[in-house]
Write a protein that holds these residues in place. Structure first.
Motif, PDB file in Angstrom:
ATOM      1  N   ASP B 175      93.878  79.968  94.531  1.00 17.91           N
ATOM      2  CA  ASP B 175      93.834  81.387  94.898  1.00 17.91           C
ATOM      3  C   ASP B 175      92.417  81.927  95.094  1.00 17.91           C
ATOM      4  N   THR B 176      91.455  81.051  95.305  1.00 18.58           N
ATOM      5  CA  THR B 176      90.109  81.545  95.600  1.00 18.58           C
ATOM      6  C   THR B 176      89.871  81.668  97.104  1.00 18.58           C
ATOM      7  N   LEU B 177      90.728  81.036  97.896  1.00 21.53           N
ATOM      8  CA  LEU B 177      90.637  81.142  99.350  1.00 21.53           C
ATOM      9  C   LEU B 177      91.957  81.701  99.868  1.00 21.53           C
ATOM     10  N   ILE B 178      91.886  82.833 100.511  1.00 20.38           N
ATOM     11  CA  ILE B 178      93.098  83.511 100.986  1.00 20.38           C
ATOM     12  C   ILE B 178      93.058  83.570 102.507  1.00 20.38           C
ATOM     13  N   TRP B 179      94.141  83.134 103.091  1.00 22.52           N
ATOM     14  CA  TRP B 179      94.284  83.181 104.547  1.00 22.52           C
ATOM     15  C   TRP B 179      95.469  84.090 104.864  1.00 22.52           C
ATOM     16  N   ALA B 180      95.275  84.985 105.796  1.00 22.01           N
ATOM     17  CA  ALA B 180      96.356  85.904 106.167  1.00 22.01           C
ATOM     18  C   ALA B 180      96.443  86.022 107.682  1.00 22.01           C
ATOM     19  N   VAL B 181      97.660  86.213 108.151  1.00 19.84           N
ATOM     20  CA  VAL B 181      97.925  86.396 109.581  1.00 19.84           C
ATOM     21  C   VAL B 181      98.865  87.592 109.729  1.00 19.84           C
ATOM     22  N   ASN B 182      98.554  88.472 110.646  1.00 19.63           N
ATOM     23  CA  ASN B 182      99.415  89.619 110.942  1.00 19.63           C
ATOM     24  C   ASN B 182      99.773  89.605 112.424  1.00 19.63           C
ATOM     25  N   ALA B 221     101.406  98.449 122.141  1.00 20.28           N
ATOM     26  CA  ALA B 221     100.203  97.755 121.678  1.00 20.28           C
ATOM     27  C   ALA B 221     100.632  96.496 120.942  1.00 20.28           C
ATOM     28  N   GLU B 222      99.989  95.401 121.280  1.00 20.75           N
ATOM     29  CA  GLU B 222     100.297  94.125 120.644  1.00 20.75           C
ATOM     30  C   GLU B 222      99.020  93.597 120.008  1.00 20.75           C
ATOM     31  N   GLU B 223      99.134  93.129 118.794  1.00 23.81           N
ATOM     32  CA  GLU B 223      97.924  92.682 118.115  1.00 23.81           C
ATOM     33  C   GLU B 223      98.226  91.475 117.242  1.00 23.81           C
ATOM     34  N   LEU B 224      97.337  90.518 117.313  1.00 23.29           N
ATOM     35  CA  LEU B 224      97.390  89.361 116.413  1.00 23.29           C
ATOM     36  C   LEU B 224      96.070  89.329 115.666  1.00 23.29           C
ATOM     37  N   THR B 225      96.150  89.380 114.360  1.00 23.29           N
ATOM     38  CA  THR B 225      94.932  89.333 113.550  1.00 23.29           C
ATOM     39  C   THR B 225      95.075  88.229 112.516  1.00 23.29           C
ATOM     40  N   ILE B 238      83.694  86.888 100.405  1.00 23.42           N
ATOM     41  CA  ILE B 238      83.231  86.995 101.781  1.00 23.42           C
ATOM     42  C   ILE B 238      84.303  86.397 102.679  1.00 23.42           C
ATOM     43  N   GLY B 239      84.340  86.868 103.898  1.00 20.69           N
ATOM     44  CA  GLY B 239      85.380  86.377 104.783  1.00 20.69           C
ATOM     45  C   GLY B 239      85.048  86.610 106.232  1.00 20.69           C
ATOM     46  N   SER B 240      86.033  86.345 107.052  1.00 22.33           N
ATOM     47  CA  SER B 240      85.883  86.520 108.487  1.00 22.33           C
ATOM     48  C   SER B 240      87.232  86.932 109.066  1.00 22.33           C
ATOM     49  N   GLU B 241      87.188  87.765 110.093  1.00 27.56           N
ATOM     50  CA  GLU B 241      88.424  88.254 110.702  1.00 27.56           C
ATOM     51  C   GLU B 241      88.378  88.094 112.211  1.00 27.56           C
ATOM     52  N   LEU B 242      89.528  87.747 112.749  1.00 28.17           N
ATOM     53  CA  LEU B 242      89.684  87.629 114.199  1.00 28.17           C
ATOM     54  C   LEU B 242      90.799  88.573 114.624  1.00 28.17           C
TER      55      LEU B 242
END
Lengths: 186, 312
Positions: B175-182, B221-225, B238-242
């Protein structure tokens, strides 16, 4: 400066000002010392210091048995004259570490679990005696998973999960240390 | 041309709203007990966790959007949110939103300096799977809302939107690295308004002469994040988002697509947390004015700051 410009600057700076003004020192909640935890789990039984170091190979074997990483190869705790043992360990909370202790009788069964330090305000319910009591009597090799053998506490899921995993690691560590000692015993 | 964007009363209302929000946040920070619950590790991407039943959170969001193909363009989106766990799986939130613009010399937009009450919205998030119990997190999210200020131009209009999301989360490394997709689909319907009505009337008059050039009254509106956040030290991530965002006027054809990518920093204090994201546009289509960037409906850079306070 125009009124609108002042307004926008205020809007942009207000939260930043709160951040600058807001930080407060984290206050660790320390509930028990190691000795107090030992006395709680093994009341009336004298305790001596327990120190051990795992070899890299032993750490790997524990990781295989417990299904989680060994974060420190230095083992510390207490032991009774009858070889019941108290291990002190750390797992990750949401942002800080949770320090806990697991007491294991000489036959390998858990005598008790105590929370020594807990800095997460949410999830503090894991200190409840009822929740910790679920671990009593379990031993290395027994299934021990949150949501199955150990019930979850709403609002404390991450803490419940990590402490449960940590206890499984301690059981594996205790079993390996006893195996090592039995192997060199004349 | 200098356009008085909104009546003074609206400007004062918007400004007052923001000041009240800031003061409330300050008060909450000063009196709330030490507490922390569900947190946004990323600025744009949501996790699949929900607040436990009976817990409350307050947020203040500030998003700065800046940079067009010409002139000077700055826009602020402000959101003040109160959120609670209705059950252990269902959380609800209520938002009060404001929007500000400072536009000078941007081709295709009137000069404007405004801050206005933007609208309100409500959020419902239902957790189907927990990342800590089920191996992955999955949640459904719906947010109906009313907007009255156009995001790009700052003009007053009326718009109803229904933001729907599917939220996925997977944790790694204990649980120190979290990946999420919306994945987000957000239909929007224009309801009219003073300027919008005038524009619609004008468009109608010119419609026959310029068929096909009228502005859509409904849009999708369509969005993938997606994003990752890694715990580098106690309390710090720290992280990064697309972010890939596109819009479909009249629900019929993709009008544009913009891609953003940037870093995120998160701090979780004992009483509160904050998240800051810097999100420059890295690619856009169509790119008529500036090669590789879509600057009609988007900007060169977005900065988002969220402040969250948790209380029992």
């Amino acid at each position: 400066m125009r009124r609108g410009a002042r307004n926008l600057h205020f809007v942009a700076l207000a939260p930043a000002a709160l951040v600058v003004a807001g930080p407060v020192a984290a206050h660790a909640a320390i509930y028990l010392s190691v000795e107090e935890a030992g006395a709680a789990i093994f009341p009336g039984r004298p305790l001596a210091t327990l120190l051990a170091t795992l070899s890299p190979e032993e750490a790997e074997r524990i990781e295989e048995r417990a299904g989680m990483q060994v974060r420190s190869r230095e083992i510390r705790g207490l032991r009774t004259a009858q070889d019941a043992r108290l291990y002190v360990d750390r797992v990750l909370g949401k942002h800080e570490e949770i320090v806990y202790a697991v007491g294991i009788e000489a036959d390998g069964r858990i005598a008790g679990v105590e929370i020594l330090e807990y800095r997460e305000t949410y999830g503090g319910e894991i200190r409840q005696a009822e929740w910790r009591a679920q671990f009593r009597g379990r031993r290395a090799g027994d299934p021990l998973a949150l949501g199955a053998e150990i019930h979850n506490l709403s609002g404390a899921t991450l803490s419940c999960r990590h402490v449960t995993d940590g206890v499984r690691r301690i059981l594996a560590t205790d079993a390996l240390l006893r195996e090592r000692e039995a192997a060199v015993r004349p | 041309m200098k356009v008085p964007a909104v009546p003074l009363s609206f400007r004062l209302s918007g400004l007052t709203l923001v000041r009240i929000a800031a003061v409330l946040c300050g008060l909450i920070l000063s009196v709330s007990p030490p507490a922390r619950g569900d947190e946004n590790l990323l600025g744009y991407v949501y996790g699949a966790e929900t607040l436990p039943r009976g817990k409350w959170e307050a947020y203040q969001w500030v998003t700065l959007r800046t940079g067009k193909e010409s002139g000077s363009y700055r826009a602020f989106d402000l959101r003040t949110e109160i959120e609670t766990g209705l059950t252990d799986r269902l959380q609800a939130a209520f938002y009060v939103n404001s929007r500000g613009h400072r536009i000078t010399g941007v081709v295709g937009l009137d000069d404007r300096e405004s801050l206005a009450f933007q609208g309100v919205s409500a959020e419902f998030k239902y957790r189907l799977r927990s990342p800590y119990l089920d191996g992955y997190g999955l949640a459904l999210y719906v947010e109906p809302g009313y907007n009255r200020v156009d995001k790009v131009s700052g003009e007053i209009e009326g718009e109803f939107e229904l933001e729907t999301k599917v939220l996925f989360q997977k944790n790694f490394l204990e649980d120190t690295l979290i990946w999420a997709v919306n994945y987000t689909l957000e239909p929007e319907w224009a309801l009219g308004g003073e300027e919008a009505a005038e524009e619609a009337e004008h468009e109608e008059a010119e419609h026959e002469a310029h068929e096909g050039e009228h502005e859509a009254r409904r849009e999708l509106a369509e969005e993938l994040t997606t994003g990752v956040s890694y715990r580098i030290a106690s309390r710090w991530f720290i992280g990064s988002e697309l972010r890939l965002h596109s819009e479909w006027p009249d629900f019929s054809h993709r009008e544009h697509l913009a891609v953003f990518l940037g870093p995120t920093l998160h701090y979780g204090g004992e009483r509160w947390w904050w998240t800051a994201t810097v999100l420059p546009q890295i690619w856009g289509w169509p790119d008529e004015e500036v090669p590789g960037l879509q600057l009609d409906e988007h900007e060169r850079l977005e900065l988002r700051f969220k402040l969250g306070v948790n209380f029992q």
